[in-house]
Structure formats: C-alpha cells, structure tokens
Design a protein around this motif. Structure first.
Motif, PDB file in Angstrom:
ATOM      1  N   VAL A   1      72.813  93.874  36.772  1.00 42.91           N
ATOM      2  CA  VAL A   1      72.157  93.058  35.749  1.00 42.91           C
ATOM      3  C   VAL A   1      70.649  93.184  35.932  1.00 42.91           C
ATOM      4  O   VAL A   1      70.183  93.614  36.994  1.00 42.91           O
ATOM      5  CB  VAL A   1      72.575  91.575  35.851  1.00 42.91           C
TER       6      VAL A   1
ATOM      7  N   VAL B   1      69.167  85.132  39.346  1.00 39.55           N
ATOM      8  CA  VAL B   1      70.387  85.715  38.776  1.00 39.55           C
ATOM      9  C   VAL B   1      71.519  84.745  39.050  1.00 39.55           C
ATOM     10  O   VAL B   1      71.735  84.350  40.198  1.00 39.55           O
ATOM     11  CB  VAL B   1      70.703  87.076  39.414  1.00 39.55           C
ATOM     12  N   VAL B   2      72.197  84.362  38.011  1.00 42.83           N
ATOM     13  CA  VAL B   2      73.313  83.425  38.194  1.00 42.83           C
ATOM     14  C   VAL B   2      74.503  84.134  38.819  1.00 42.83           C
ATOM     15  O   VAL B   2      75.131  83.624  39.742  1.00 42.83           O
ATOM     16  CB  VAL B   2      73.711  82.790  36.841  1.00 42.83           C
ATOM     17  N   HIS B   3      74.781  85.330  38.359  1.00 40.49           N
ATOM     18  CA  HIS B   3      76.013  85.981  38.803  1.00 40.49           C
ATOM     19  C   HIS B   3      75.921  87.484  38.567  1.00 40.49           C
ATOM     20  O   HIS B   3      75.395  87.923  37.545  1.00 40.49           O
ATOM     21  CB  HIS B   3      77.181  85.378  38.004  1.00 40.49           C
ATOM     22  N   VAL B   4      76.389  88.237  39.520  1.00 40.79           N
ATOM     23  CA  VAL B   4      76.587  89.683  39.343  1.00 40.79           C
ATOM     24  C   VAL B   4      78.004  89.974  39.814  1.00 40.79           C
ATOM     25  O   VAL B   4      78.366  89.665  40.946  1.00 40.79           O
ATOM     26  CB  VAL B   4      75.644  90.531  40.218  1.00 40.79           C
ATOM     27  N   GLY B   5      78.759  90.550  38.929  1.00 39.11           N
ATOM     28  CA  GLY B   5      80.153  90.844  39.269  1.00 39.11           C
ATOM     29  C   GLY B   5      80.260  92.066  40.158  1.00 39.11           C
ATOM     30  O   GLY B   5      79.269  92.762  40.416  1.00 39.11           O
TER      31      GLY B   5
ATOM     32  N   VAL C   1      70.099  85.449  34.081  1.00 35.78           N
ATOM     33  CA  VAL C   1      71.147  86.345  33.616  1.00 35.78           C
ATOM     34  C   VAL C   1      72.432  86.120  34.412  1.00 35.78           C
ATOM     35  O   VAL C   1      72.408  85.738  35.584  1.00 35.78           O
ATOM     36  CB  VAL C   1      70.661  87.804  33.750  1.00 35.78           C
TER      37      VAL C   1
ATOM     38  N   PHE D   1      76.475  85.324  43.607  1.00 36.64           N
ATOM     39  CA  PHE D   1      76.075  84.199  42.771  1.00 36.64           C
ATOM     40  C   PHE D   1      74.719  83.667  43.234  1.00 36.64           C
ATOM     41  O   PHE D   1      74.389  83.745  44.423  1.00 36.64           O
ATOM     42  CB  PHE D   1      77.093  83.059  42.867  1.00 36.64           C
ATOM     43  N   ALA D   2      74.030  83.070  42.302  1.00 38.91           N
ATOM     44  CA  ALA D   2      72.811  82.294  42.568  1.00 38.91           C
ATOM     45  C   ALA D   2      71.819  83.074  43.436  1.00 38.91           C
ATOM     46  O   ALA D   2      71.430  82.625  44.500  1.00 38.91           O
ATOM     47  CB  ALA D   2      73.156  80.960  43.234  1.00 38.91           C
ATOM     48  N   LEU D   3      71.443  84.241  42.959  1.00 37.04           N
ATOM     49  CA  LEU D   3      70.508  85.072  43.724  1.00 37.04           C
ATOM     50  C   LEU D   3      69.072  84.748  43.325  1.00 37.04           C
ATOM     51  O   LEU D   3      68.773  84.560  42.145  1.00 37.04           O
ATOM     52  CB  LEU D   3      70.767  86.551  43.456  1.00 37.04           C
TER      53      LEU D   3
ATOM     54  N   GLY E   1      76.473  87.949  34.889  1.00 37.70           N
ATOM     55  CA  GLY E   1      77.247  89.145  34.609  1.00 37.70           C
ATOM     56  C   GLY E   1      78.483  88.847  33.771  1.00 37.70           C
ATOM     57  O   GLY E   1      78.680  87.725  33.295  1.00 37.70           O
TER      58      GLY E   1
ATOM     59  N   SER F   1      81.906  88.941  44.138  1.00 40.07           N
ATOM     60  CA  SER F   1      80.802  88.673  43.210  1.00 40.07           C
ATOM     61  C   SER F   1      79.644  88.086  43.990  1.00 40.07           C
ATOM     62  O   SER F   1      79.825  87.563  45.084  1.00 40.07           O
ATOM     63  CB  SER F   1      81.247  87.683  42.139  1.00 40.07           C
TER      64      SER F   1
ATOM     65  N   GLN G   1      85.326  84.758  37.672  1.00 46.49           N
ATOM     66  CA  GLN G   1      84.969  85.107  39.053  1.00 46.49           C
ATOM     67  C   GLN G   1      84.470  83.894  39.827  1.00 46.49           C
ATOM     68  O   GLN G   1      84.702  83.786  41.033  1.00 46.49           O
ATOM     69  CB  GLN G   1      83.942  86.225  39.056  1.00 46.49           C
TER      70      GLN G   1
ATOM     71  N   VAL H   1      69.703  77.235  40.009  1.00 46.66           N
ATOM     72  CA  VAL H   1      69.206  78.535  39.544  1.00 46.66           C
ATOM     73  C   VAL H   1      68.758  78.437  38.099  1.00 46.66           C
ATOM     74  O   VAL H   1      67.685  78.895  37.717  1.00 46.66           O
ATOM     75  CB  VAL H   1      70.311  79.598  39.704  1.00 46.66           C
TER      76      VAL H   1
ATOM     77  N   LEU I   1      74.382  76.701  41.139  1.00 44.23           N
ATOM     78  CA  LEU I   1      74.113  77.531  39.963  1.00 44.23           C
ATOM     79  C   LEU I   1      73.179  76.800  38.989  1.00 44.23           C
ATOM     80  O   LEU I   1      72.358  77.415  38.312  1.00 44.23           O
ATOM     81  CB  LEU I   1      75.424  77.889  39.265  1.00 44.23           C
TER      82      LEU I   1
END
Lengths: 396, 753
Positions: free
Chosen positions: A150, A141-145, B165, A115-117, B167, A113, B173, B154, B151
């Motif tokens: 997203v 972006v907090v998270h992309v699996g 956003v 995170f924090a992008l 996911g 994953s 995860q 962010v 986080l």
C-alpha cells in the motif's frame, strides 16, 4: 560531500526511485509505553492477589494478562519482520511549502497481516541535517495484507534550503494492545533538494519589468509574425499574397516574399554575487541570513520574470555552480531553482569577474548579500532591499 | 463493513458485558437493570438520529455526584473486603457516564480500563458459572476492542485527507488476527492456570467460589442473613437401594448429613464444631465398586442395610452427604476420606484426586446395634463424655417451662439418669421428643424463610428471641432452639446441617435434592454410641413450600447444572492437591510411556542382534551404521529439498536435467551472495540488467557474476548442456565471488555517481 551523497542516492535509487538495488539493514527495538508500564503493574498486583488469595478466576485473569503481554510482543514482532518500506517521493521540495512524502509499504509475509503501522523519518546525522526533517509528521497505515503493498503518505514542510539527506526510516507499531511498541529501523538513504522560496515581487517591480525598463524586446534570429524586416525569399505555395515583394518582382523571374522577424522575449541575466566572504558581511547582519535572502531574491525575481515572459539566465559568482544560459520555460526554471538549491554556502569563496552579457538588449541584474555595488551591471540589488522588492507577508 | 465504524457498538457491548458481570458478582439484578439500561440508552442518545451528547456542566456535576456517592458508600461501611465493591460501583457509574460523552480513541481506552476494573472487582467476589461465561465473552470482546482502539489511534493521528490507507480484506484479516490473538492469550492463561503455584495446606483458605453457595452451611450463624437460599438448582440426586438393588422410596423425607455442631458461641451467635473434638480416621477406597468399611476392625452388619448412591450435580464440597450411621463407602476410583468417628461425618481428603468427588456410594445401617457402632468409634470404644451445659441461662428457664407445660409421663429423675446410663438414654429420649413436639406442634412457632422482619438485638440471644418474642424462623432456628433446649436440661443433643431429600422423581426412581432443600435438624444421643435424628421443623411446611416453588424450568435445569458441575468440580475447585495429583499422574504416565518405548526398542534391538547371530561388540557397529544411515537420510532429504526449492524458484519443470538445475543453483547462490552484501535483485529485474545497474567497481565480482549468468542462459535457453569441468569451474567462480563480496565494502563506479 557531493560524491558521498551521490553514492548514497545511487544506492537508494536517487531518493525517489525504487528500482535500483538497495542496502537493506534492519534493526529491531522494543519500547514499552506508559500504558504498558501501568499494565505490568496491574498484572503484578493481580499476580500477588492470585498468589495470596485462593481464587482460581483471579489466577486465570493473571494468566490472561500475562498471555496478552506475550501475544502482544509476538504479534507486533512477527508483524514487522517482513515489512519493507520504500520512499517514493519527493525529488524536490520548496521551503515553506508542504511536500508530500510517499512510502510504499510492502508486507512480504505469506500469512500475517500488519496493522497500525507508523512510518517516519528517523533523525540520524548532525543536528543541522535533522532539523529540516523534524517537522515531518509520521505516515500511518491501518492495514497491509499478506503479500500486499500500500502507499502511505505524509506531509513535510521544509524549513531550510539545500540538500536534505534521509538515512533511515522508522516503522513502528503498538498493535494489538498498545502495551509494547515494536520498532524497525530500515536503512533507506536518499536525498531531497529543497528549493528556495519564491515570493511574489512587489507590483512596482513587476510594472518596471513589464514597461521595458528592465531590458526590451529583441529581434529573434528566425522569421516570425513581427513587424521588422527579416529578409526576402522565393515564393512557396501557401504563402500569403500580401507578403509578395512587389518591388522586387520587377527584376526577377519569379515571385519573392518578404519575411518579417519574430519578436524575441526580453532577456534578463541574473548574477548572484556571493564573492564577498561571510566574515565581511557580519557588520551588516548574520551572513548566512543575508546570503539566503539574496538567494530568495534571485529565485523570486527569476520566477516572476519568467512568468512575465522573460528569458532568464543565472550566474553564481564566488561559488562553484553551473552557469545557466538565458532561456525560458518550466524546465529551465526548475534547473535554475535546482542550482540555487544546491548552493553550498559553506564553500570557500573565490574571486571572479562578472561576465557582461554579450548579447544586446539583455538586462543584467546583480544580486548580492552585502551593499549593492555599482558599475558591473545595470541593476544591482542587495539583501537589504528584500522587503522593498518582494511582497513579504508579515504576521498580523 | 469497516470495523472502525462499528467500534462504538463494540465498546458499548464491552461495557454492557462488564456491567453484567459485575452485577452478577454482586447478585443484584436491580443494579444491572439500572446501569445496563442507562448504558444501552446512551446508544440512542449519542448515536441516534439526534446524536446528542451530555453537556460538559452536567457531566461534571454527575461525576462529582458519583465521587461523593462512592465516598459516602465507603465511609458508611468501611469494610476492607467491601472496598473493591465500592471501587467496582464507582467504575461502573463512571463508565456509564463516559458513554454519554464525545469519544475519541483515548476515551475508548479509558472505557476499556474501567470495564476491566469492573470485571476484576467482580472476580474477587464470585466464581459463578454465569460470571465466568460473561468473563470469557468479555475477554474475547476486550481483545477486539483493544485492537480497534489502536487502529482508531492511527486514524485519528493521520493527517492525510480521507484517512490512512488500509489494504484489501481488512475486516476479515482483523477478525482473524483478533481470534488468533485471543486463542493465544487464552492458551497462555490456561497454562498459567494449571501451573500457577497453589498452596497445599488443607486447612488454608477456602477457594473463592468453592464455598458452596448451595444452601448448605458447615457452621450456623443466627445473626446474619434475612433470607435462606430458595434456589431450585439441583445439588445432587440420591437413590436408596436395598440388598436386591431395587430403588426405594421412603414415606418420610430422608436426612443427608453434612456437618455436625455441638458448641454454641453466644458471643457470635454461632453454632460450631467444638475445637479439638474431631477424631478422624482415614479411609482409602479402592478403584472398584466394592464397599470399604468405615469401622475398625471391619464388622459384618447384623440388621438391614441400604446402599445410598449419590450423584453430585452442582455443589463443590468435600463433604460426603450421607444418612445417619454410614458403615461403608465406595467411590469407583481411588479416593481417601476422613471419617469423624464421633459425628460420623465423612469428608474427602484431597490427597490423590484430580477433580472433586462426583459420585459415591455409602452403605447405611439405619438401626445399628452396639456391635456395629463400637467399631465405628474405634477399637477402644470409649464412651463420649456428656456435653456441657448450654451457655445461655434463659434457655434453661424456657425448657423447664416447656417441660412443665407438656409434663411428659415416666420421665426419669435427673439424679437417676446421672448414675444409670439406661435411665439417661430414656430421659434423653423423652425430653427431646417432648420439646420437639412443643416446638413443632400446637402452632406456637411458625416456619418461614423470610426473616426480614426478625428483629435481632445485640443484647438478646437470637434463640431466646425466637423462643420468647419472634416465634417464627426457618429450620436453623427450629433446630437451634431444640438443641439449645435439650442441652440446657442436660440432654446430649447436637445440631446437624445437610439436605432433606423429599422430592421423589418416579421417572428415574431417585430423590432430587435442590439448593432450597438445605436443612438443619437435631440429633439426640439415645445410647452409648447411638444418636437419633429429630426434626423440629414442621415438615408439612417444608413440603408445601417446596411444592409452591416447583416450576416447568426445573425440567430444563439439568443443562445448566451439568455445565455448572463441570465448572465447579474441575475449574473452581482446582487447588494445590489437584495440581500435585495431576503432576504426579502426568509424570507417571510419561515415565510409563517413555519406559515402554525404551523397552520396546531394546527388545527389537536384541531380537535383531540375536537373529543376525552377532556378538556383543556388534551392538556398537549396528549403532554406528544406524547413525550413518540416519545422517545419510538427513543429507538426502536436505539435498532433494534444496533441489526442489531451486526448481520451483527457477521455474524449472520437474523433469529438468541436472545440469539446468545446477546452473540455476549457481545463479541463485550468486544472487544470494549479492543480497548478503546488500544488493538485492528486485524480482522483476533480469539478472543481466541487475548486473548492469550495480555501481560496483570490483571487476572480478562483476566478471564472475556475468559468467554465471551466461552459463545459466546458455544451459537453460540455448540447449547447451554444461559439462562437469565447466560446472566445477563455475563453482570456483562462485566461491571467489562470495569471498570478494564478503571481504569488505565495494568501490563505487564513477559512472554510477
């Protein structure tokens, strides 16, 4: 320049599309943050303490600190390795108005994953080009699996009219511990056309337009619900009996109908006169400002006139730009604004005559950055009349 | 639940863990109750139904108070060693205060840093198992909180309404990533722990935590400490076996010696081993259970002997606890010991060990004759010179007064004792027994473990204080007093510390020795090499106190003690010797295994060549054939793997004809060539459409690609197989395409513009 921009925009899908093939070049950078420097100092101190003082727990903590640095670098490095970004918006923007830029962030990794992008436009190119995108705050972006995409968005308020060229997007993350920041620079070319501001006209200007001083009603070339006579035609089932031309009835074997003409909207032909070379405008002020003011005047007048029901046409004198016929409608307004946005004031000025509107009852307005000329059209407005024509909000 | 919503709770948990760890290191439960309670209360105050935060003025005032208190704390006792404790307390109160504030990501990061300061400060003070457990849990939680802080940054930085956003399956995860990160960091920490360079100096600083906090001390300091260790933690279990292997229970408590001190330093009020008095002999035991004699040369004992089996439970020490007069030792594995021939103290040498000694067996001869003792001292068997007079003059006056009061009968005069050794030993015995009785019986002195009311002054020796004024103390005072009294009147006496085994466990037929059983007593020389133990401490007081401390928890202590033993013996006491020994063992094992593999390979090779009746030159050929076979196998594996990958990517069935696979491969490679040139075909876009969208004016490249696409479509969907010639021609096209794409930038078509 236009060609190169077009070529770039083709590669990036016109700055908005994600469908066309794109050139993917990635560059990676690590950047150590202040917290990382402090962390390193603490680690070194604890390492020294562990070396001089026989304490196994201290050694373990030292190992843990080292491990955290390694893991931090590895996690953020692997995390961004398979992240791709597409810019979805915008096609257009308006000076002074917040515009949403959307990014499609895709994580193509199977397991990891991201995170924090933090995604932001990277300033590449001349300072002038960069200035307009300097105000864009990053998208987060907090998270992309894994295998997930997203949409992230941010707002950008352009400060200048014209073409803005995007070249690179910077994707960064300091996840997991905030010690190191891993950056990926993705080549993502594109461009946005920034429309000029449209300010509301002052009330008296609007009143003048609405009272017909700016041109008048025109007879349309098609029948309608007006009062003027248009013609006579034979009766068709469904026609109102009130429209029967009784006087003509006597000489004819069949019924005839009187058709009335429809009222055409008032017509306004705006000529933006940029023929005067900037050097000659210098005595009146900063040439670029004067010309930009003239463009804003045109945009404001066109928008207000169209909102009041006018058909508006545009001709730009002195620069290479398409001549827009007198029309009305949202798409026409967009085309008009696009033409104004695409004006390149750095081009050499050329001499050309004002084409007087051939159609009757079309009011011609000439707007020019310098002093208002006389004789070529009924109305002539200069940039110095900016505040008198427009409702300019002055800061309190 | 969104992990970010739970972040406050996680930060509170982290703070509580750090506070608990620090309080454990300071051994202050009161501090934990106060600071931990205030931290827990912050949850109700800040996150509760009223959700109040501390006013800024109050916050500033309290912070100033904390700074002032810490400064006062430091200046009150400006000890450099205590500076980190002061720093830790300062960080702890700041952290507690911060929990009552409005918190953003930055504040949470500061709380994380403060908690780290607390934990590191605690690490410098202790290596207890409980602290280590708290430290481990803290590290796991800290990793998670550090991630959550990022986080949260962010979330706070995003200007999008509704927040940034995230996911699907974000919490799961994040949890997985946190675990993986923790495992990775802890794995690296373990590697660093094992490989970190440590000193090999056996006289170097003792490892923090390796110093036994178990009651037993190797030096007696009479000026510090109010209360001796009353912990019920098991230190060791000991069993005495007779010749038949039967476990014995004695009527008297057994004394297990650990350290012997004969020198008293009046300036520091400390008993210590005389510098240069140690004369040691190195004894290496074998890996079997046979007893290795301690004497030189080995002698056969003439009197009754016992075997003393010791199982260490928690202590970390290189001291071998044994009863008086050990004559042999066994450890079940190869170990080296240093045997002090004058004090009979045995210590383990860390030359070949990986972990601390956990089990050993000592052969004891309780009543040895000179034939046994002389070889223990050494081949020459020189007599030990008499000890010097005791340095505190007042003690002699007290001793003489006590002897005058007791008036022992048949006491040989000092002049006779000085010339006749037999008279000397008799005199030693009579005086020491008289003084022991004077101290222990008659109610003159009281035994207590609490010395908080024992007033010590710098101008008065603690032994004098004990004998003259205070008249109460614990075993160290009784033993010190008797040793001092004996030495002051010319009796050879020495102070011994160790454990007293008096808790018999009938279910296991062994003695259980706990930390509170640490003890001090006296040994008096009653022969050339013979020393006899004397215990002036009232034994009944010891037994009564031990019985009073007994509780049901003792039955369950073994669980903790077992983990604690592992922790202490394997982790805390991991030092340079263990490291070197481990490295040697690993190197040996590795070379053995590698050597075995090489040898096995050579044997098989020899048997094969001899079986095929090949000459010596055939080895080269066989080697070449093996290399070729290996290369062929690798090529086959790569080809099959590539074909399988192509089938999967093109969606071809397993039994697809070879021509289909070849056409698909050509097309895939063409697309890869375009991708390398910067034009990636999106997964959804068919190849023809992709080709049409390419704004490239290179006619050849387009034509070659189109031909490859056509071939693929024809073979795959029109059922027309590709011939060998056609495939060869297509490969040439692919090659040309690659060359043209890699040669430089391609022109753009005007239509695309």
């Amino acid at each position: 320049m236009a060609d190169s921009v077009a070529a770039l925009s083709t590669k990036s899908g016109g700055g908005a599309s994600t469908t066309s093939p794109r050139r993917r070049s990635r560059r990676y950078r690590y950047r150590i943050r202040l917290s990382g420097i402090l962390y390193l100092l603490v680690t070194v101190l604890i390492g020294l303490a562990a070396a001089t003082r026989p304490n196994n727990l201290l050694v373990w903590i030292f190992g843990l600190l080292l491990g955290s640095i390694l893991v931090s670098g590895a996690v953020s490095g692997f995390m961004l390795m398979r992240v791709t970004v597409e810019r979805l918006d915008p096609r257009r923007a308006v000076v002074g108005e917040a515009t949403t830029i959307r990014y499609e962030v895709r994580n193509e990794s199977r397991r990891r994953s991201a995170f924090a992008l933090r995604i932001r436009e990277r300033r590449v190119g001349t300072a002038e080009e960069c200035e307009s995108i300097a105000d864009s705050s990053p998208a987060w972006v907090v998270h992309v699996g894994p295998r997930e995409s997203v949409h992230a968005e941010t707002e950008w308020t352009p400060a200048q009219r014209g073409r803005v060229t995007f070249t690179e997007v910077e994707v960064g993350s300091s996840f997991p511990f905030g010690l190191l920041e891993k950056l990926v620079w993705l080549a993502l070319p594109g461009e946005v056309l920034v429309h000029p501001r449209s300010l509301p006209l002052r009330d008296e200007v609007l009143a003048a337009i609405q009272s017909g001083r700016f041109g008048g009603l025109d007879l349309a070339r098609r029948p309608g619900a007006g009062e003027d006579y248009f013609g006579v035609r034979e009766y068709r089932p469904g026609d109102s009996i009130r429209q029967v031309a009784w006087k003509r009835l006597a000489g004819l074997d069949q019924l005839a109908i009187i058709e009335r003409s429809s009222n055409g909207p008032p017509r306004l032909a705006i000529a933006l006169d940029l023929r005067t070379p900037p050097e000659r405008l210098r005595e009146l002020g900063e040439p670029r400002d004067l010309e930009e003011r003239a463009i804003v005047l045109v945009a404001s007048l066109a928008r207000s006139a169209m909102q009041s029901g006018f058909e508006v046409g545009l001709e730009v004198l002195g620069l290479e730009a398409p001549r827009l016929p007198v029309r009305i409608g949202h798409r026409h307004l967009e085309r008009l604004m696009g033409t104004l946005a695409a004006l390149d004031l750095a081009q050499r000025r050329r001499a050309e005559a004002v084409r007087t509107p051939t159609e009757s009852r079309t009011l011609a307005v000439t707007i020019q950055p310098g002093r208002a000329g006389a004789g070529e059209s009924e109305w002539s407005i200069s940039s110095s009349q900016f505040e008198r024509i427009l409702q300019v909000e002055t800061p309190a | 639940m969104n992990p970010l919503r739970r972040m406050r709770l996680e930060v509170l948990l982290l703070s509580e863990l750090a506070i608990a760890a620090f309080c454990v290191s300071q051994r202050s439960i009161g501090l934990f109750l106060l600071a931990g309670g205030l931290a827990a209360l912050s949850w109700y105050v800040v996150e509760g139904p009223r959700a109040r935060i501390m006013p800024r003025w109050l916050n500033r005032t309290l912070m100033s108070a904390i700074v002032a208190y810490s400064a006062w704390d430091w200046f009150a006792s400006p000890d450099p060693a205590g500076a980190l404790s002061v720093l830790g307390r300062f960080a702890m109160w700041l952290a507690v205060l911060k929990l009552y504030e409005v918190r953003r990501a930055r504040d949470d990061a500061q709380l994380l840093a403060l908690s780290a300061v607390l934990v590191v400060s605690g690490t410098l003070h202790t290596a207890d198992l409980l602290f280590a457990v708290l430290l481990f849990v803290y590290c796991l939680e800290a990793v998670r909180v550090a991630m959550l802080v990022q986080l949260r940054v962010v979330r706070e930085s995003s200007n999008v309404p509704g927040g940034p956003v995230a996911g699907r399956r974000f919490p799961a995860q994040l949890r997985g990533t946190a675990w993986l990160t923790s495992v990775g960091a802890i794995g690296v920490a373990m590697v660093v722990f094992v490989l970190f360079p440590r000193r090999l100096d056996p006289q170097g600083d003792r490892l923090v935590g390796a110093t036994p906090v178990s009651g037993f001390v190797e030096e007696v300091d009479l000026f510090s400490g109010d209360r001796i260790n009353e912990s019920r933690r098991e230190v060791l279990s000991v069993r005495w076996l007779d010749r038949a292997g039967e476990s014995l229970e004695f009527s008297k408590p057994m004394l297990l010696r650990g350290s012997v001190m004969s020198d008293y330093l009046p300036a520091s009020h400390r008993w210590t081993v005389a510098p240069g008095a140690r004369r040691t002999r190195t004894v290496t035991v074998r890996s079997d259970l046979e007893m290795t004699p301690l004497s030189l040369p080995p002698v056969r004992p003439r009197s009754e002997t016992y075997r003393q089996q010791v199982n260490m439970k928690s202590i970390v020490s290189d001291v071998v606890f044994a009863a008086l007069n050990p004559i042999g030792i066994s450890a079940g594995e190869r170990r080296s010991f240093a045997f002090d021939v004058e004090s009979f103290v045995i210590r383990e040498l860390g030359l070949e060990r990986v972990s601390r000694l956990q089990q050993y067996e000592v052969q004891i001869e309780p009543f040895p004759g000179p034939d046994t003792l002389a070889p223990l001292f050494g081949a020459n068997g020189a007599l030990i010179p008499p000890l010097p007079d005791f340095p505190v003059a007042r003690i002699r006056e007290i001793a003489e007064a006590a002897l005058a009061e007791q008036n022992p009968p048949n006491l040989p005069p000092a002049a006779a004792a000085a010339v006749d050794p037999a008279q000397r030993w008799v005199r030693n015995r009579i005086i020491s027994r008289t003084l022991e009785t004077w101290l222990r019986d008659g109610g003159r002195f009281a035994y207590t473990t609490d010395l908080s009311s024992f007033v010590r002054t710098l101008d008065e020796d603690p032994i004098v204080s004990f004998l003259d004024r205070q008249r109460f103390g614990h075993c160290e005072y009784f033993a010190s007093a008797l040793t001092a009294l004996c030495q002051s009147v010319g009796v050879d006496a020495r102070l011994v510390t160790g454990y007293i085994a008096m808790e018999w466990d009938p279910s296991t037929a062994q003695y259980v020795v706990r930390e509170s059983h640490a003890h001090a007593w006296v040994e008096v020389r009653l022969g050339g090499y013979y020393w006899s133990p004397l215990d002036p401490t009232p034994t009944e007081s010891l037994e009564a106190m031990a019985a009073m401390r007994r509780s049901w928890l003792d039955d369950w202590r073994w669980v903790y003690d077992r983990v604690d033993l592992f922790w202490n013996s394997r982790i805390v006491s991991y030092d340079g010797f263990v490291q070197a020994s481990l490295a040697d063992r690993l190197a040996q094992a590795w070379s053995d295994r590698l050597g075995g593999l090489t040898e096995g390979f050579r044997r098989r090779f020899d048997s094969m060549t001899s079986g095929l009746r090949l000459g010596s030159a055939a080895a080269t050929w066989v080697g070449a054939i093996v290399v070729m076979l290996a290369a062929g196998l690798a090529a086959l594996t790569i080809t099959l793997g590539r074909r399988r990958w192509i089938r999967r990517r093109a969606g071809l069935p397993r039994a697809a004809p070879r021509g289909d696979v070849a056409a698909a491969e050509l097309l895939i490679e063409a697309m890869e060539a375009w991708a390398r040139a910067g034009w990636v075909r999106p997964a959804w876009q068919p190849p023809r459409s992709f080709l049409a969208s390419l704004p490239v004016s290179s006619v050849d490249a387009i034509a070659d690609t189109r031909a490859l696409i056509d071939l693929y479509y024809r073979v795959r969907f029109a059922g027309s197989p590709a011939g060998v010639t056609e495939l060869r021609r297509s490969r040439l096209r692919l090659k040309r395409l690659r060359e043209s794409l890699s040669s430089g930038p391609l022109g753009m078509t005007g239509a695309a513009v």
